[in-house]
Design a protein around this motif. Structure first.
Motif, short mmCIF file in Angstrom:
data_model
loop_
_atom_site.label_atom_id
_atom_site.label_comp_id
_atom_site.label_asym_id
_atom_site.label_seq_id
_atom_site.Cartn_x
_atom_site.Cartn_y
_atom_site.Cartn_z
N ASP A 90 0.81 -1.22 0.00
CA ASP A 90 0.00 0.00 0.00
C ASP A 90 0.85 1.28 0.00
OD1 ASP A 90 1.04 -0.18 2.53
OD2 ASP A 90 -0.88 0.06 3.58
N SER A 91 2.06 1.19 -0.53
CA SER A 91 2.89 2.40 -0.63
C SER A 91 3.76 2.33 -1.88
CB SER A 91 3.77 2.56 0.62
OG SER A 91 4.73 1.53 0.70
N ALA A 92 4.14 3.49 -2.36
CA ALA A 92 4.95 3.56 -3.57
C ALA A 92 5.82 4.81 -3.53
CB ALA A 92 4.07 3.58 -4.82
N THR A 93 6.96 4.73 -4.17
CA THR A 93 7.86 5.87 -4.31
C THR A 93 7.70 6.47 -5.70
OG1 THR A 93 9.53 5.11 -2.73
CG2 THR A 93 10.29 6.56 -4.48
N LEU A 94 7.52 7.79 -5.75
CA LEU A 94 7.48 8.52 -7.01
C LEU A 94 8.85 9.14 -7.23
CD1 LEU A 94 4.08 10.46 -7.01
CD2 LEU A 94 4.56 8.11 -7.71
N VAL A 95 9.43 8.84 -8.37
CA VAL A 95 10.66 9.51 -8.80
C VAL A 95 10.24 10.64 -9.73
CG1 VAL A 95 12.90 9.24 -9.91
CG2 VAL A 95 11.90 7.32 -8.63
N ILE A 96 10.61 11.87 -9.38
CA ILE A 96 10.11 13.06 -10.08
C ILE A 96 11.29 13.87 -10.61
CG2 ILE A 96 8.78 15.19 -9.85
CD1 ILE A 96 7.31 13.85 -7.50
N LYS A 97 11.17 14.31 -11.85
CA LYS A 97 12.14 15.23 -12.43
C LYS A 97 11.55 16.63 -12.37
CE LYS A 97 14.72 16.42 -16.61
NZ LYS A 97 15.01 16.07 -18.02
#
Length: 369
Positions: free
Chosen positions: A65-72
């Protein structure tokens, strides 16, 4: 404690490279009196001088129930944020922008071009569930600049204590990753609570960091099998906790218990807290009709609905930032009636300036909006 950088920030991306700035200036001259952002957006959605933007380049599952967003991030984002700070992120869903604040889990690196946030889906959280359940790489988001005082100090204390639970570990991950990257990890005791091993965010990385650094002691409290961590056990797990600077982040009940523990010890200044959400439990039935004086709109709410949410539901353009009671962006005058602070139960009466994101109606009230 608040101002530090390991390296000079001379190459930190603040407005883009000189070549891009020259291009942007040229475009501005040839498009005047039109807004150059309108043309630049057609070339690259991240080229904007009016607001911070970013593009999601990866969605990485952490737990079920969790996720990491990699953002530019695009133009204007500063990579010299302090480990532990949070950012605001806005996503367009079904034609409406939804904003929330999340801790950065990445380490600030001069010259970096990516940041990360890690989001846990909450049952009542529309945006968090959307992020974890299906936001697509390539999505362009709006960003608010990093802020917050829950941050790694410089110079580092010789001894530190982290007490976290659930997604409260996210700002601590930025701190730990930064210390590990710099090769400076002092004497740290980290007590982290999660329901099960599988639901413990960053469990593998935390264990690896503890193995790599002799001074880092990790205690994982699995609450379904071991029960909630009792702060009375601090003397057992960290006998010198009174001599340590402490950072605590997690559910409201845990933070309230920590505040009381440090207060009784006369050590309030040694405790640093980060609250992710307003505690909406245990309210005494307050609520009422909220009237927005300028628009004439009104809405009846219960004692667990914030004034910010009431305004948004009734179609009022509400100012907001962090939505956690930290940044003060949502402060407005209370024209009539009374409101209650959801964090501590304090009642504010007419004539006060109140924060709409952490306040609810204590009877009928009118806001200058």
């Amino acid at each position: 404690m608040r101002q530090w950088l390991e390296e000079p920030a001379k190459d930190v991306a603040t407005t883009g490279s000189p070549r891009r700035n020259m291009l942007r200036g040229a475009v501005a001259r040839v498009t005047t009196p039109l807004l150059p952002d309108d043309y630049l957006h057609l070339v690259n959605p991240l080229w904007s001088a009016r607001e911070l933007r970013g593009r999601i380049v990866e969605v990485r599952p952490e737990t079920a129930d969790s996720a990491t967003l990699v953002i530019k991030p695009g133009w204007g984002f500063r990579f010299d944020y302090r480990p532990g700070q949070y950012i605001g992120i806005g996503l367009l869903v079904d034609g409406r922008w939804h904003w929330r604040s999340y801790s950065l889990t990445s380490s600030p690196v001069v010259g970096a071009r990516l940041i990360t946030i890690t989001v846990k889906a909450m049952p009542e959280g529309f945006l968090s569930s959307h992020i974890v359940g299906g936001v697509e790489p390539g999505t362009v988001v709006r960003l608010a600049a990093p802020q917050g005082n829950f941050a790694l100090p410089e110079p580092l204390p010789d001894r530190m204590l982290f007490v976290t639970a659930g997604s409260g570990v996210t700002p601590i991950m930025s701190m730990l990753r930064t210390m590990d990257r710099r090769g400076r990890v002092p004497d740290i005791v980290h007590i982290h609570s999660a329901p099960t091993e599988d639901s413990a965010m960053f469990r593998g990385e935390l264990a690896a960091l503890a193995d790599a650094h002799e001074g880092l002691q990790l205690h994982l409290q699995l609450t379904r099998s071991m029960g909630q961590f009792d702060l009375a056990r601090l003397d057992e797990l960290c006998p010198d906790w009174r001599e340590r600077q402490a950072w605590a982040c997690g559910p409201a009940g845990m933070l309230a218990a920590a505040e009381e523990r440090w207060r009784v010890a006369g050590l309030e200044d040694n405790l640093h807290l980060e609250r992710f959400a307003v505690d909406r439990t245990g309210q005494d039935g307050d609520g009422g009709t909220v009237t927005f004086a300028r628009s004439g709109n009104s809405l009846e709410i219960d004692g667990a609905t914030t004034l910010l949410e009431a305004g948004e539901k009734s179609g009022v353009q509400m100012p907001f930032g962090c939505r956690m009671g930290i940044c003060q962006t949502c402060v407005v005058p209370l024209e009539a009636g009374a409101v209650r602070d959801l964090r501590n139960g304090k009642v504010h009466e007419e004539g006060s300036r109140i924060q709409t994101c952490i306040s609810t109606a204590a009877g009928d009230c009118t806001l200058d909006l």
